[in-house]
Enzyme design. Structure first.
Site, PDB file in Angstrom:
ATOM      1  N   ARG A 134       0.985  -1.318  -0.004  1.00 55.54           N
ATOM      2  CA  ARG A 134      -0.073   0.017   0.036  1.00 55.54           C
ATOM      3  C   ARG A 134       0.823   1.295   0.020  1.00 55.54           C
ATOM      4  O   ARG A 134       1.906   1.257   0.734  1.00 55.54           O
ATOM      5  CB  ARG A 134      -0.837   0.121   1.178  1.00 55.54           C
ATOM      6  N   ARG A 188      -6.049   1.778  -3.566  1.00 51.96           N
ATOM      7  CA  ARG A 188      -5.359   1.283  -2.847  1.00 51.96           C
ATOM      8  C   ARG A 188      -5.308  -0.455  -2.874  1.00 51.96           C
ATOM      9  O   ARG A 188      -6.367  -0.824  -3.186  1.00 51.96           O
ATOM     10  CB  ARG A 188      -5.401   1.531  -1.365  1.00 51.96           C
ATOM     11  N   ASP A 220      -6.887  -1.753   2.346  1.00 58.45           N
ATOM     12  CA  ASP A 220      -7.065  -0.836   3.369  1.00 58.45           C
ATOM     13  C   ASP A 220      -7.620  -1.786   4.626  1.00 58.45           C
ATOM     14  O   ASP A 220      -8.466  -2.404   4.398  1.00 58.45           O
ATOM     15  CB  ASP A 220      -8.170   0.029   2.984  1.00 58.45           C
ATOM     16  N   ASP A 251      -9.104  -1.333   8.229  1.00 60.71           N
ATOM     17  CA  ASP A 251      -9.590  -0.766   9.282  1.00 60.71           C
ATOM     18  C   ASP A 251     -10.153  -1.315  10.441  1.00 60.71           C
ATOM     19  O   ASP A 251     -10.869  -2.359  10.502  1.00 60.71           O
ATOM     20  CB  ASP A 251     -10.709   0.491   8.748  1.00 60.71           C
TER      21      ASP A 251
END
Ligand code: ADP
Ligand code: MG
Length: 165
Positions: A86, A95, A98, A100
């Site tokens: 990334r 990207r 990701d 989270d």
């Protein structure tokens, strides 16, 4: 030693073979110290937020059990993101991966590096729909139910892929 916590991780990718990226990220999550992946949602195909001149995304949510603390977990996720290539450039831009932290037990936190629950959790259908696959009875720390959030979020621009697609 920390007690085991339950966390939900949001995964997203729209570059370099997204299905492979999600797969690799799940393997990397499962390999974290003192961590196991206990459930994984279906994979969803969704339209990008922000800049529209980028490929569609694949999104999923994983449930994990971990003894890593919230900050340790964030660092570990960022390390996986870097290992999967990334690059942080355009905000909301394309990207490879990701990762989270959507929720970490019932923790509510607002620091410069980590906000829990994740700030955008409540209004992103590409988070709420996969979460609903694996935790339909979920209640947020502020007592709102996942069902109520889903009822208030348009489900346009997103479709589940059948397993194996
Ligand atoms: P986004 O996920 O919004 O596309 P990034 O992945 O680049 O953007 O993350 C930006 C910053 O968000 C990270 O540096 C991280 O410190 C911060 N952040 C705050 N709360 C969280 C969270 N719950 N999970 C992951 N990152 C978070
Ligand atoms: Mg992120």
């Amino acid at each position: 030693l920390n007690a085991a916590a339950t966390a939900y991780i949001g995964l997203g990718s729209n570059l370099n073979d997204p299905a492979q990226q999600l797969d690799e990220a799940l393997t990397n999550l499962a390999a974290l110290p003192d961590t196991s992946v206990t459930a994984v949602s279906r994979i969803y195909l969704s339209k990008p937020l922000g800049p529209q001149d980028q490929p569609d995304y694949l999104n999923a949510v994983a449930k994990i059990s971990t003894r890593l603390g919230p900050t340790q977990l964030l660092k570990a996720l960022q390390h996986i993101e870097l290992r999967q290539g990334r690059k942080r450039e355009v905000r909301w831009g394309a990207r490879t991966i990701d990762l989270d932290i959507l929720l970490y037990d019932g923790l509510q936190l607002d620091t410069p590096d980590l906000v829990l629950p994740h700030r955008e959790l409540c209004n992103r259908n590409f988070v709420l729909l996969p979460l609903n696959d694996i935790a339909p009875e979920l209640i947020l720390p502020d007592k709102r139910t996942l069902a109520s959030l889903l009822a208030n979020t348009p489900s346009e621009g997103i479709v589940p892929l059948s397993k194996g697609d």
